[in-house]
Design a protein around this motif. Structure first.
Motif, mmCIF file in Angstrom:
data_model
loop_
_atom_site.group_PDB
_atom_site.id
_atom_site.type_symbol
_atom_site.label_atom_id
_atom_site.label_comp_id
_atom_site.label_asym_id
_atom_site.label_seq_id
_atom_site.Cartn_x
_atom_site.Cartn_y
_atom_site.Cartn_z
ATOM 1 N N ALA A 80 28.422 -19.853 29.866
ATOM 2 C CA ALA A 80 27.646 -18.917 29.041
ATOM 3 C C ALA A 80 28.300 -17.546 28.992
ATOM 4 O O ALA A 80 28.342 -16.902 27.929
ATOM 5 N N ALA A 81 28.815 -17.088 30.132
ATOM 6 C CA ALA A 81 29.455 -15.771 30.160
ATOM 7 C C ALA A 81 30.757 -15.774 29.368
ATOM 8 O O ALA A 81 31.088 -14.794 28.690
ATOM 9 N N ALA A 82 31.505 -16.875 29.440
ATOM 10 C CA ALA A 82 32.737 -16.978 28.656
ATOM 11 C C ALA A 82 32.440 -16.922 27.158
ATOM 12 O O ALA A 82 33.177 -16.304 26.378
ATOM 13 N N LYS A 83 31.369 -17.554 26.748
ATOM 14 C CA LYS A 83 30.962 -17.491 25.345
ATOM 15 C C LYS A 83 30.658 -16.054 24.941
ATOM 16 O O LYS A 83 31.072 -15.590 23.863
ATOM 17 N N GLN A 84 29.938 -15.339 25.805
ATOM 18 C CA GLN A 84 29.635 -13.939 25.493
ATOM 19 C C GLN A 84 30.898 -13.095 25.435
ATOM 20 O O GLN A 84 30.998 -12.174 24.623
ATOM 21 N N LEU A 85 31.859 -13.407 26.292
ATOM 22 C CA LEU A 85 33.128 -12.676 26.254
ATOM 23 C C LEU A 85 33.817 -12.874 24.914
ATOM 24 O O LEU A 85 34.264 -11.902 24.277
ATOM 25 N N LEU A 86 33.916 -14.097 24.443
ATOM 26 C CA LEU A 86 34.569 -14.349 23.158
ATOM 27 C C LEU A 86 33.782 -13.726 22.013
ATOM 28 O O LEU A 86 34.370 -13.172 21.072
ATOM 29 N N ASP A 87 32.458 -13.806 22.090
ATOM 30 C CA ASP A 87 31.634 -13.224 21.034
ATOM 31 C C ASP A 87 31.748 -11.708 20.981
ATOM 32 O O ASP A 87 31.510 -11.090 19.937
ATOM 33 N N SER A 88 32.129 -11.084 22.107
ATOM 34 C CA SER A 88 32.193 -9.613 22.167
ATOM 35 C C SER A 88 33.415 -9.037 21.471
ATOM 36 O O SER A 88 33.479 -7.843 21.210
ATOM 37 N N ASP A 89 34.410 -9.892 21.222
ATOM 38 C CA ASP A 89 35.676 -9.435 20.644
ATOM 39 C C ASP A 89 36.416 -8.455 21.548
ATOM 40 O O ASP A 89 37.218 -7.647 21.080
ATOM 41 N N TYR A 90 36.154 -8.507 22.822
ATOM 42 C CA TYR A 90 36.898 -7.694 23.791
ATOM 43 C C TYR A 90 38.268 -8.339 23.969
ATOM 44 O O TYR A 90 38.391 -9.431 24.518
ATOM 45 N N GLY A 91 39.301 -7.709 23.508
ATOM 46 C CA GLY A 91 40.623 -8.321 23.442
ATOM 47 C C GLY A 91 41.376 -8.310 24.742
ATOM 48 O O GLY A 91 42.425 -7.676 24.865
ATOM 49 N N CYS A 92 40.880 -9.017 25.748
ATOM 50 C CA CYS A 92 41.525 -9.023 27.066
ATOM 51 C C CYS A 92 42.632 -10.074 27.122
ATOM 52 O O CYS A 92 42.684 -11.012 26.324
ATOM 53 N N THR A 93 43.490 -9.905 28.108
ATOM 54 C CA THR A 93 44.536 -10.901 28.363
ATOM 55 C C THR A 93 44.259 -11.706 29.615
ATOM 56 O O THR A 93 44.949 -12.697 29.873
ATOM 57 N N ALA A 94 43.269 -11.279 30.428
ATOM 58 C CA ALA A 94 42.988 -11.988 31.678
ATOM 59 C C ALA A 94 41.517 -11.878 32.025
ATOM 60 O O ALA A 94 40.841 -10.901 31.682
ATOM 61 N N LEU A 95 41.021 -12.887 32.744
ATOM 62 C CA LEU A 95 39.634 -12.937 33.190
ATOM 63 C C LEU A 95 39.603 -13.233 34.685
ATOM 64 O O LEU A 95 40.239 -14.185 35.149
#
Length: 342
Positions: A229-244
């Motif tokens: 669920a958190a990964a989905k929110q990360l992608l939906d946020s458009d936060y352009g990260c390179t690492a998690l």
């Protein structure tokens, strides 16, 4: 079923003599010993656990309390505890958080359950108990060890690992691979060990010139579903990260699964690092880079300390638990940022 009285009658000895043979305590002549053992064999007598406890004054049982009986984190730890106890001729009795009430109430009731079952000692692995709960145990607190948590009232009976260092090592691993735009899925903020690892992670970033306030963060629950669920929110946020960074492996595995479904290639589009280095990390797809926490060493030494307290043995106990990072396929050098999901 034959009883100890039957054994005594067949062997022609008193009940006390038969009891001394069964318990292995007290002197008995060789001839009497042979007669009692012969009677035991003929009757097929097997003393019950309760009878052994009455005869010896010890149940040879150790109670273990954990918050939940699920997932890949607690299972290996329980296996280590059970293996060490069985090698010492001691059995494990397990209790875990169930029923009504908050986590503290469940932990208190779980510990009470184990004491009521006659356990000689206790292993507790929960941050829900407070100092007053330990004090309320009275003399029983002297036969308790805490894993992954510390109580100021019993410091020598507490065995934990350096979570702040673990968080720092996770950050260093990402920084060493040139990652500067980083996201974090953390565990419950009420848990001290989660706070320590995330604080260590953020402190290392800050010391390397990355503002922690600009890091995308999401609180979750240490479960694979929470990581998904958190990964989905990360992608939906458009936060352009390179690492998690995920604060445990179970959330990281859930995140990896969501990224695969969303078409995000790990580590080509996004690197992922977990925490704990549980067995699941070595078999995820891709195999998960994770902070290796020395759970085995911590657990074995905690069990050794408890055996010393309960059974007057002299097992070696150490408190040096090295932390490291196990590098696997989910971490690669930064390549300019995650692409947006289709």
């Amino acid at each position: 079923m034959a009883t100890i009285k039957d054994v005594a009658k067949l062997a022609g000895v008193g009940l006390g003599t038969a009891s001394r043979v069964v318990s292995g305590k007290g002197s008995v002549s060789p001839a009497t010993l042979a007669r009692v053992k012969k009677a035991i064999d003929e009757l097929g007598f097997r003393p019950s656990h309760a009878a052994r406890a009455l005869l010896s004054g010890s149940s040879r049982m150790v109670g273990v309390y954990i918050p939940v009986l699920s997932g890949t984190f607690y299972t290996p730890i329980l296996q280590i505890i059970d293996t060490e106890l069985r090698a010492a001729g001691v059995h494990m009795v397990l209790a875990f958080g169930v029923g009504l009430g908050d986590e503290r109430r469940q932990a208190v009731e779980g510990v009470e359950f184990l004491i009521e079952r006659g356990c000689d000692g206790l292993v507790v692995m929960t941050s829900a108990l407070l100092e007053e709960d330990i004090a309320a145990l009275g003399l029983k607190a002297g036969q308790l060890v805490a894993l992954n948590h510390s109580f100021s009232s019993i410091p020598d009976q507490c065995f934990t690992v350096d979570h702040a260092l673990g968080g720092r090592l996770a950050a260093r691993a990402l920084l060493d691979h040139k990652h500067r735009k980083i996201a974090v899925i953390e565990g419950p903020r009420r848990l001290a060990d989660n706070v320590a690892r995330v604080d260590g992670f953020m402190s290392e970033l800050a010391e390397q010139g990355i503002d922690p306030a600009r890091v995308w963060r999401m609180e979750s629950d240490f479960s694979p579903a929470g990581g998904w669920a958190a990964a989905k929110q990360l992608l939906d946020s458009d936060y352009g990260c390179t690492a998690l960074f995920c604060a445990n492996d179970e959330m990281a595995v859930g995140a990896l699964s969501y990224f695969q479904e969303a078409g995000i290639r790990v580590p080509h589009d996004l690197s992922v690092i977990g925490y704990d280095d549980t067995p699941s990390a070595a078999f995820s797809a891709p195999r998960l880079t994770s902070v290796h926490m020395p759970w085995r060493e911590m657990t074995q030494n905690g069990v050794n300390a408890l055996l010393n307290l309960c059974y007057d043995v002299r097992r070696t106990v150490t408190r040096d638990f090295p932390v490291s990072v196990t590098l696997r396929a989910s971490l690669a050098t930064a390549a300019g940022g995650r692409r947006k999901a289709a």
